[in-house]
Design a protein around this motif. Structure first.
Motif, PDB file in Angstrom:
ATOM      1  N   LEU A 738       0.832  -1.199   0.000  1.00 46.39           N
ATOM      2  CA  LEU A 738       0.000   0.000   0.000  1.00 46.39           C
ATOM      3  C   LEU A 738       0.867   1.250   0.000  1.00 46.39           C
ATOM      4  N   GLU A 739       0.326   2.332  -0.574  1.00 45.73           N
ATOM      5  CA  GLU A 739       1.009   3.614  -0.606  1.00 45.73           C
ATOM      6  C   GLU A 739       0.098   4.680  -0.025  1.00 45.73           C
ATOM      7  N   GLY A 740       0.716   5.724   0.548  1.00 43.76           N
ATOM      8  CA  GLY A 740      -0.040   6.831   1.111  1.00 43.76           C
ATOM      9  C   GLY A 740       0.762   7.530   2.187  1.00 43.76           C
ATOM     10  N   SER A 741       0.212   8.588   2.724  1.00 44.18           N
ATOM     11  CA  SER A 741       0.933   9.377   3.721  1.00 44.18           C
ATOM     12  C   SER A 741       1.215   8.592   4.991  1.00 44.18           C
ATOM     13  N   SER A 742       0.465   7.534   5.239  1.00 45.69           N
ATOM     14  CA  SER A 742       0.669   6.727   6.444  1.00 45.69           C
ATOM     15  C   SER A 742       1.786   5.708   6.277  1.00 45.69           C
ATOM     16  N   TYR A 743       2.233   5.519   5.029  1.00 45.24           N
ATOM     17  CA  TYR A 743       3.219   4.475   4.745  1.00 45.24           C
ATOM     18  C   TYR A 743       4.517   5.124   4.274  1.00 45.24           C
ATOM     19  N   THR A 744       5.362   5.479   5.240  1.00 39.37           N
ATOM     20  CA  THR A 744       6.577   6.218   4.901  1.00 39.37           C
ATOM     21  C   THR A 744       7.683   5.305   4.377  1.00 39.37           C
ATOM     22  N   GLY A 745       7.774   4.101   4.922  1.00 39.07           N
ATOM     23  CA  GLY A 745       8.744   3.131   4.404  1.00 39.07           C
ATOM     24  C   GLY A 745      10.178   3.551   4.586  1.00 39.07           C
ATOM     25  N   GLY A 746      11.010   3.139   3.675  1.00 40.30           N
ATOM     26  CA  GLY A 746      12.438   3.395   3.706  1.00 40.30           C
ATOM     27  C   GLY A 746      13.103   2.555   2.628  1.00 40.30           C
ATOM     28  N   PHE A 747      14.368   2.224   2.849  1.00 44.90           N
ATOM     29  CA  PHE A 747      15.107   1.463   1.849  1.00 44.90           C
ATOM     30  C   PHE A 747      15.917   0.368   2.531  1.00 44.90           C
ATOM     31  N   LYS A 748      16.125  -0.700   1.797  1.00 47.78           N
ATOM     32  CA  LYS A 748      17.038  -1.740   2.237  1.00 47.78           C
ATOM     33  C   LYS A 748      18.315  -1.588   1.430  1.00 47.78           C
ATOM     34  N   MET A 749      19.410  -1.396   2.133  1.00 47.67           N
ATOM     35  CA  MET A 749      20.714  -1.213   1.496  1.00 47.67           C
ATOM     36  C   MET A 749      21.430  -2.556   1.498  1.00 47.67           C
ATOM     37  N   ASN A 750      21.459  -3.204   0.325  1.00 46.82           N
ATOM     38  CA  ASN A 750      22.092  -4.504   0.182  1.00 46.82           C
ATOM     39  C   ASN A 750      23.538  -4.321  -0.264  1.00 46.82           C
ATOM     40  N   ILE A 751      24.450  -4.846   0.525  1.00 51.25           N
ATOM     41  CA  ILE A 751      25.870  -4.744   0.207  1.00 51.25           C
ATOM     42  C   ILE A 751      26.381  -6.122  -0.182  1.00 51.25           C
ATOM     43  N   ALA A 752      27.000  -6.223  -1.340  1.00 46.59           N
ATOM     44  CA  ALA A 752      27.540  -7.496  -1.813  1.00 46.59           C
ATOM     45  C   ALA A 752      29.058  -7.440  -1.800  1.00 46.59           C
ATOM     46  N   VAL A 753      29.688  -8.334  -1.025  1.00 46.03           N
ATOM     47  CA  VAL A 753      31.139  -8.454  -1.094  1.00 46.03           C
ATOM     48  C   VAL A 753      31.543  -9.366  -2.246  1.00 46.03           C
ATOM     49  N   ASP A 754      30.572 -10.131  -2.750  1.00 44.84           N
ATOM     50  CA  ASP A 754      30.779 -10.938  -3.953  1.00 44.84           C
ATOM     51  C   ASP A 754      29.425 -11.107  -4.620  1.00 44.84           C
ATOM     52  N   PHE A 755      29.434 -11.263  -5.935  1.00 42.61           N
ATOM     53  CA  PHE A 755      28.169 -11.358  -6.653  1.00 42.61           C
ATOM     54  C   PHE A 755      28.368 -12.133  -7.944  1.00 42.61           C
ATOM     55  N   ASN A 756      27.259 -12.552  -8.516  1.00 45.00           N
ATOM     56  CA  ASN A 756      27.273 -13.244  -9.799  1.00 45.00           C
ATOM     57  C   ASN A 756      25.868 -13.125 -10.399  1.00 45.00           C
ATOM     58  N   TYR A 757      25.747 -13.480 -11.668  1.00 45.41           N
ATOM     59  CA  TYR A 757      24.451 -13.562 -12.331  1.00 45.41           C
ATOM     60  C   TYR A 757      24.332 -14.980 -12.881  1.00 45.41           C
ATOM     61  N   PRO A 758      23.878 -15.940 -12.047  1.00 42.32           N
ATOM     62  CA  PRO A 758      23.930 -17.358 -12.432  1.00 42.32           C
ATOM     63  C   PRO A 758      23.196 -17.683 -13.720  1.00 42.32           C
ATOM     64  N   ARG A 759      22.122 -16.932 -14.034  1.00 44.62           N
ATOM     65  CA  ARG A 759      21.348 -17.268 -15.232  1.00 44.62           C
ATOM     66  C   ARG A 759      21.650 -16.330 -16.399  1.00 44.62           C
ATOM     67  N   MET A 760      22.785 -15.667 -16.341  1.00 45.40           N
ATOM     68  CA  MET A 760      23.269 -14.882 -17.479  1.00 45.40           C
ATOM     69  C   MET A 760      24.007 -15.859 -18.399  1.00 45.40           C
TER      70      MET A 760
END
Length: 790
Positions: A738-760
């Motif tokens: 849901l969205e609206g003035s009552s739903y301020t939310g925020g962000f999740k900051m995902n930090i990757a020390v290693d990564f891949n794209y297995p289905r690339m």
């Protein structure tokens, strides 16, 4: 009057090193004499003006040759073209004369294939190409769009354009002559025996193949045409031989190719250039692979994941699709748009390896422009370096950089993607200035409070996690972090977090405080987090898996190649309120932000939330592989509906796509809003799937934003209908946001020390598999910015 299409012009170099113009006329009888009057002009003067007699070359073709001194040779870098005017004088037995006039722009070149190399004006050819479906000539401003596309291709150092699905128009070929592009022009046959009826062996369809040959030849006497393609994604049939023979009757210089050359019987003439598609970057680039094996054989015979066979023909190898623009693994693209930048490293690798392989003629990226769904149902095929509006995408600039280095023959060493990511820590600049600031530490019944004059941390003793952290300002405390640390394991669903202990390991009064957090992700793994709090807002997070209770995602066969398994990302995560005030200070790490509506109570409505009213035969199904809370709610009974009333300005509903799912209608405030919303996976997703892994989780079924902030009602109604290939008619609901003035939310900051794209997959460069290994400690640093650091 004879038709101009019967006149064919070509150029070659004679043994004395002089350029020659070859004129061929098809349609004359042996009893008819033919003379040619030739004029060649540049922009300011006449260079050649001669007359010659045509001799009988074959039963239907007469030929003459003129020496042409003083002409420059055509190359992509210097596309010199001349106006060639010809008058043919045809005389019959009674000396009655008929005249045919023909004029066109033409460039001069010599073309020769020698073993596995092609030479253009004595220089080896290396193709830097793009696959391009020419826009429909009926579209508005067609010629303007066409020229603009080609100008962008030229600026990206593309020197070769491969037609797909149908031949290029005469206008397109004229522009390629003028602007300097080599061209592969294809007959209008594709996927015969697959999505289309196989007509290549039917005797009564020979006329259609003859017509196709004529369509190629009528526009084909262009310097830019380097290659003829008789058809793609088709197995050989005798009718393809008709196109080959018709072309060879007039053109014995240009090269010829066929998409699946291994299907051509040994008794038939073989192709001049061997095409391969989607070859893995670790395989040799000059092998004549059997594309039918690569396309259609399940399983793999090597670590790379390819079942391969080699025809061992001594001909040049053209990679007609190499390192294709990623578009089929859309869930990975949605999760991390950084895959577009990583693709840039992939295409750079292909280009550099091609440059070092003489038997590789070059390669071609699929594709030039994103599809809009107007052709063959290729909706959502975002496989272009240009978007549907013909504007450059990030992939355009990565391709440009890769091709620019190749065109200048300047290759430099760049980072080895086979090495693991090293987490290098930047030195922070204010440590010595604030070394006299001491920490204040206080335990309460439910929390651990740690602060100095600038920053504060509050840990929950119940959850054994950081609850809040931020800055201490004159006007009060400013929260920048609202939770963490969490383990970031993209592609590996973690169980519920259960904290076990929270303790202070050490305190260096002037420097830092070290915190240890122990806990478990239920039924998944045991882990310890080690946090180091520095005076200047730097937060170092280390994690060490103690024990794994589940295997890492395993390797599975993709349509072409192997999905490597392992994780998409490995690292940590925090909830943040202002991403611009929390920065990464570790080198070698990657940051990915995603909305975090879960930070506001009530913003997420999962499928079992009592706010959803299910009417009819709805069934709860547990599925922990990707659903938000490990379950979804389904019905395949027409007329059943799920209704949700909410107060706000918008809503987004999520569900799964699957081959078992059908269609639904969506109503907003009693009005039909979206009709026949399909939960069957789009066509573009199937080439990136593996058998048994067709389901796609957390996909948007419907969304609306910008509503008046008041009470609204959303209803999802089962239609009981489906797409033709779907195996059932289920509608599935996972959750809503849901969205609206009552739903301020925020962000999740995902930090990757290693990564891949297995289905690339499909040959693209990938990183080594990413896995969690018990006993291995990894770390990263973020920093909450003080006012003076902004």
């Amino acid at each position: 009057m004879r038709k101009q299409k019967l006149i064919w012009l070509d150029t070659a170099e004679n043994p004395e090193g002089q350029m020659e113009l070859i004129i061929k006329y098809r349609g004359s009888t042996s009893k008819e004499n033919v003379a040619a009057f030739l004029e060649i002009r540049d922009k300011s003067s006449v260079l050649v003006k001669e007359k010659g007699e045509l001799r009988q070359d074959t039963a239907r073709v007469k030929t003459t040759v003129f020496k042409c001194q003083g002409v420059q040779c055509w190359t992509p870098d210097n596309p010199a073209v001349y106006q060639v005017n010809i008058v043919l004088e045809l005389s019959d037995k009674s000396n009655e004369k008929t005249y045919i006039r023909h004029g066109q722009k033409l460039g001069f070149r010599s073309l020769k294939r020698q073993n596995q190399q092609v030479f253009w004006n004595h220089k080896p050819v290396k193709l830097l190409g793009i696959c391009y479906r020419e826009p429909d000539s009926k579209m508005e401003n067609w010629e303007t769009v066409l020229r603009c596309d080609l100008e962008l291709f030229k600026a990206a150092h593309i020197n070769f354009i491969r037609s797909i699905y149908y031949p290029f128009s005469e206008k397109m070929l004229e522009l390629c002559d003028e602007m300097g592009f080599w061209v592969e022009n294809t007959a209008p046959f594709y996927e015969l025996g697959q999505t289309k009826k196989n007509i290549s062996e039917l005797p009564h369809m020979q006329k259609e193949f003859e017509t196709a040959a004529e369509e190629l030849l009528v526009n084909g006497s262009h310097t830019s045409v380097l290659l003829w393609s008789l058809g793609h994604d088709c197995a050989w049939g005798v009718n393809f031989g008709i196109i080959r023979d018709r072309i060879r009757e007039l053109d014995d210089i240009r090269l010829m190719t066929f998409h699946l050359p291994m299907s051509i019987p040994e008794e038939e003439p073989q192709m001049d250039v061997w095409p391969v598609h989607d070859i893995d970057w670790r395989l040799p680039f000059d092998k004549t692979y059997d594309q039918m094996v690569i396309f259609h054989t399940p399983g793999a015979e090597n670590e790379i994941g390819y079942m391969i066979a080699d025809a061992d023909y001594p001909v040049p190898v053209l990679h007609e699709v190499w390192s294709p623009v990623v578009c089929h693994n859309r869930d990975e693209i949605q999760r991390d748009p950084g895959i577009r930048d990583f693709w840039g490293k992939s295409i750079r690798t292909f280009v550099e390896k091609s440059a070092r392989t003489p038997g590789c003629l070059g390669g071609v990226v699929l594709a030039g422009v994103d599809e809009d769904g107007s052709f063959e149902g290729l909706k959502e095929y975002e496989w272009g370096i240009l978007d549907v509006n013909h504007n450059p995408k990030p992939e355009y600039y990565h391709l440009k950089n890769a091709y620019e280095a190749a065109s200048k023959e300047t290759y430099v060493e760049w980072e080895n993607e086979n090495s693991a990511v090293e987490t290098k820590i930047n030195c922070f600049r204010r440590q010595n200035e604030i070394c006299n600031i001491n920490w204040k530490i206080q335990w309460t019944e439910d929390a651990l409070h740690i602060e100095n004059d600038n920053i504060f941390y509050i840990f929950s003793r119940k959850k054994c996690l950081l609850k809040e952290a931020g800055l201490i300002q004159k006007q009060g405390k400013k929260v920048l972090i609202k939770g963490g640390p969490f383990l970031n394991t993209a592609g590996f669903l973690l169980g519920k977090w259960i904290g076990r202990s929270l303790e202070i390991c050490s305190v260096d009064g002037a420097e830092n405080v070290q915190i240890k957090i122990s806990g478990t992700y239920e039924n998944t793994l045991d882990i310890c987090f080690y946090l180091t709090l520095f005076q200047n807002g730097i937060l170092e997070t280390a994690y060490e898996v103690q024990k794994l209770f589940r295997h890492m995602p395993h390797r599975v066969k993709a349509e072409i190649g192997i999905s490597s398994g392992g994780l998409g990302e490995k690292g940590g995560a925090y909830y943040v309120t202002e991403p611009d005030r929390v920065r990464m200070v570790s080198q070698g790490c990657k940051v990915r932000l995603e909305p975090a509506p879960e930070l506001t109570e009530g913003a997420i409505v999962n499928n079992l939330d009592p706010r959803i009213n299910y009417v009819g035969n709805w069934i709860k199904m547990e599925d922990y592989c990707g659903n938000l809370n490990g379950s979804e709610t389904l019905s395949n009974t027409a007329g059943d509906y799920a209704e949700l009333s909410f107060t706000g300005t918008g809503i987004t509903v999520y569900g799964s796509w699957d081959i078992l799912y059908g269609m639904c209608n969506v109503y907003l405030d009693g009005e039909l809003w979206k009709k026949d919303v399909s939960q069957y996976p789009p066509k573009v997703d199937f080439p990136g799937m593996s058998r048994g892994y067709e389901k796609r989780y957390r996909q948007i079924l419907a969304e609306v934003h910008g509503l008046e902030e008041k009470k609204h009602t959303l209803r999802i109604e089962v239609t009981g209908t489906k797409e033709a290939k779907a195996q059932n008619t289920y509608t599935s609901i996972d959750y809503a946001v849901l969205e609206g003035s009552s739903y301020t939310g925020g962000f999740k900051m995902n930090i990757a020390v290693d990564f891949n794209y297995p289905r690339m997959v499909r040959g693209c460069v990938r990183r080594p598999d990413v896995k969690l290994i018990p006993g291995v400690r990894e770390s990263f640093r973020i920093q909450m910015l003080l006012e003076e650091d902004k």
